[in-house]
Design a protein around this motif. Structure first.
Motif, PDB file in Angstrom:
ATOM      1  N   VAL A 114      12.016 -53.569  13.276  1.00 34.77           N
ATOM      2  CA  VAL A 114      12.766 -52.874  14.960  1.00 34.77           C
ATOM      3  C   VAL A 114      12.636 -52.949  16.048  1.00 34.77           C
ATOM      4  O   VAL A 114      11.177 -52.302  15.940  1.00 34.77           O
ATOM      5  CB  VAL A 114      13.077 -51.819  14.217  1.00 34.77           C
ATOM      6  N   THR A 115      12.827 -53.641  17.218  1.00 34.97           N
ATOM      7  CA  THR A 115      12.250 -53.171  18.727  1.00 34.97           C
ATOM      8  C   THR A 115      13.364 -52.139  18.948  1.00 34.97           C
ATOM      9  O   THR A 115      14.980 -52.441  19.264  1.00 34.97           O
ATOM     10  CB  THR A 115      12.466 -54.506  19.465  1.00 34.97           C
ATOM     11  N   VAL A 116      12.721 -51.601  20.173  1.00 36.14           N
ATOM     12  CA  VAL A 116      13.535 -50.776  20.891  1.00 36.14           C
ATOM     13  C   VAL A 116      13.900 -51.251  22.122  1.00 36.14           C
ATOM     14  O   VAL A 116      12.703 -51.740  23.033  1.00 36.14           O
ATOM     15  CB  VAL A 116      12.838 -49.080  20.895  1.00 36.14           C
ATOM     16  N   LEU A 117      14.835 -51.053  22.803  1.00 39.17           N
ATOM     17  CA  LEU A 117      14.700 -51.646  24.313  1.00 39.17           C
ATOM     18  C   LEU A 117      14.420 -50.523  25.183  1.00 39.17           C
ATOM     19  O   LEU A 117      13.847 -49.815  25.018  1.00 39.17           O
ATOM     20  CB  LEU A 117      16.191 -51.643  24.785  1.00 39.17           C
ATOM     21  N   GLY A 118      13.269 -51.387  26.074  1.00 41.04           N
ATOM     22  CA  GLY A 118      12.712 -50.464  26.925  1.00 41.04           C
ATOM     23  C   GLY A 118      11.722 -49.941  26.872  1.00 41.04           C
ATOM     24  O   GLY A 118      10.671 -49.015  27.354  1.00 41.04           O
ATOM     25  N   ARG A 136      23.463 -56.059  13.500  1.00 37.94           N
ATOM     26  CA  ARG A 136      23.428 -57.369  13.682  1.00 37.94           C
ATOM     27  C   ARG A 136      22.196 -58.113  13.756  1.00 37.94           C
ATOM     28  O   ARG A 136      22.208 -58.024  15.491  1.00 37.94           O
ATOM     29  CB  ARG A 136      24.406 -57.780  14.076  1.00 37.94           C
ATOM     30  N   PRO A 137      21.276 -57.684  13.656  1.00 37.96           N
ATOM     31  CA  PRO A 137      19.674 -57.938  13.989  1.00 37.96           C
ATOM     32  C   PRO A 137      20.062 -60.210  14.126  1.00 37.96           C
ATOM     33  O   PRO A 137      20.618 -60.120  14.254  1.00 37.96           O
ATOM     34  CB  PRO A 137      19.304 -58.025  12.075  1.00 37.96           C
ATOM     35  N   ALA A 138      18.956 -60.466  15.036  1.00 38.54           N
ATOM     36  CA  ALA A 138      18.744 -62.013  14.971  1.00 38.54           C
ATOM     37  C   ALA A 138      17.495 -62.340  14.984  1.00 38.54           C
ATOM     38  O   ALA A 138      16.642 -61.798  14.639  1.00 38.54           O
ATOM     39  CB  ALA A 138      19.302 -61.659  16.368  1.00 38.54           C
ATOM     40  N   LEU A 146      16.036 -56.728  15.014  1.00 38.48           N
ATOM     41  CA  LEU A 146      17.199 -55.919  15.173  1.00 38.48           C
ATOM     42  C   LEU A 146      16.238 -55.245  16.475  1.00 38.48           C
ATOM     43  O   LEU A 146      15.590 -54.042  16.899  1.00 38.48           O
ATOM     44  CB  LEU A 146      17.318 -54.586  13.904  1.00 38.48           C
ATOM     45  N   ALA A 147      17.669 -55.227  17.341  1.00 38.55           N
ATOM     46  CA  ALA A 147      17.246 -54.535  19.098  1.00 38.55           C
ATOM     47  C   ALA A 147      18.097 -53.221  19.070  1.00 38.55           C
ATOM     48  O   ALA A 147      19.143 -53.547  18.668  1.00 38.55           O
ATOM     49  CB  ALA A 147      17.575 -55.869  19.870  1.00 38.55           C
ATOM     50  N   ALA A 148      17.386 -52.089  19.065  1.00 43.00           N
ATOM     51  CA  ALA A 148      17.986 -50.949  19.000  1.00 43.00           C
ATOM     52  C   ALA A 148      17.681 -49.905  20.926  1.00 43.00           C
ATOM     53  O   ALA A 148      16.876 -50.655  21.302  1.00 43.00           O
ATOM     54  CB  ALA A 148      17.163 -50.338  18.037  1.00 43.00           C
TER      55      ALA A 148
END
Length: 171
Positions: A114-118, A136-138, A146-148
């Motif tokens: 999981v990554t967190v924007l910013g 919806r991960p990519a 997963l971008a969170a």
């Protein structure tokens, strides 16, 4: 996608939500085996559209999927349109409802990270993520990511919203 048994499916679908529904319909009709993936891929160029891919755990399953899709009239290719598909169907997706911790999300599903924007780095394993029942991960460099983004109350939410407002909806 990391699985060796992959098939691409060309469509005339132009919207992600419509492609999601098509993937889910095809999954139900195909009775995909445990461990299968279904992804969307944005295709640009002279005929912009959303293509699909399926990754299945065996050559026998791949043959069955290819044959079924061909009989149904879909144009099928021997590979995914690209390596950065957006996963709609993946192991554990049905377990990602309500609010879960990052650790639960990673343990219950095929999502690798999981990554967190910013921000740099990964969120804390005990960080809560409100799934909105739409995760919806990519694929990125062979990992399902997963971008969170940060949300109210110190929680996270998936970057992609379940019911996006169409561009220019207020015109």
């Amino acid at each position: 996608m990391n699985q060796p048994y992959v098939i691409g499916v060309d469509t005339s679908v132009s919207a992600l939500l419509e492609a999601d529904h098509l993937l889910q319909t095809l999954e139900a009709e195909l009775a995909l085996p445990e461990g299968s993936f279904g992804c969307t891929h944005l295709v640009r160029g002279d005929r912009p559209r959303v293509a699909l891919s399926f990754a299945v755990p065996s050559e026998a399953a791949l043959s069955t999927v290819r044959e079924w899709l061909t009989v149904k009239g879909y144009e099928v290719s021997a590979e995914a349109p690209d390596a950065v598909g957006r996963a709609v169907l993946y192991p554990g997706v049905s377990e990602l409802t309500g609010t879960v911790t990052v650790a639960e999300l990673l343990a219950r599903s095929a999502i690798d990270r999981v990554t967190v924007l910013g921000t740099s780095g990964s969120p804390s394993p005990d960080q809560s993520l409100v799934t909105r029942d739409h995760v919806r991960p990519a694929w990125r460099d062979g990992e399902l990511v997963l971008a969170a983004m940060p949300a109210a109350g110190g929680t996270l939410v998936p970057f992609e919203v379940p019911d996006p407002t169409p561009c220019c909806a207020d015109h």
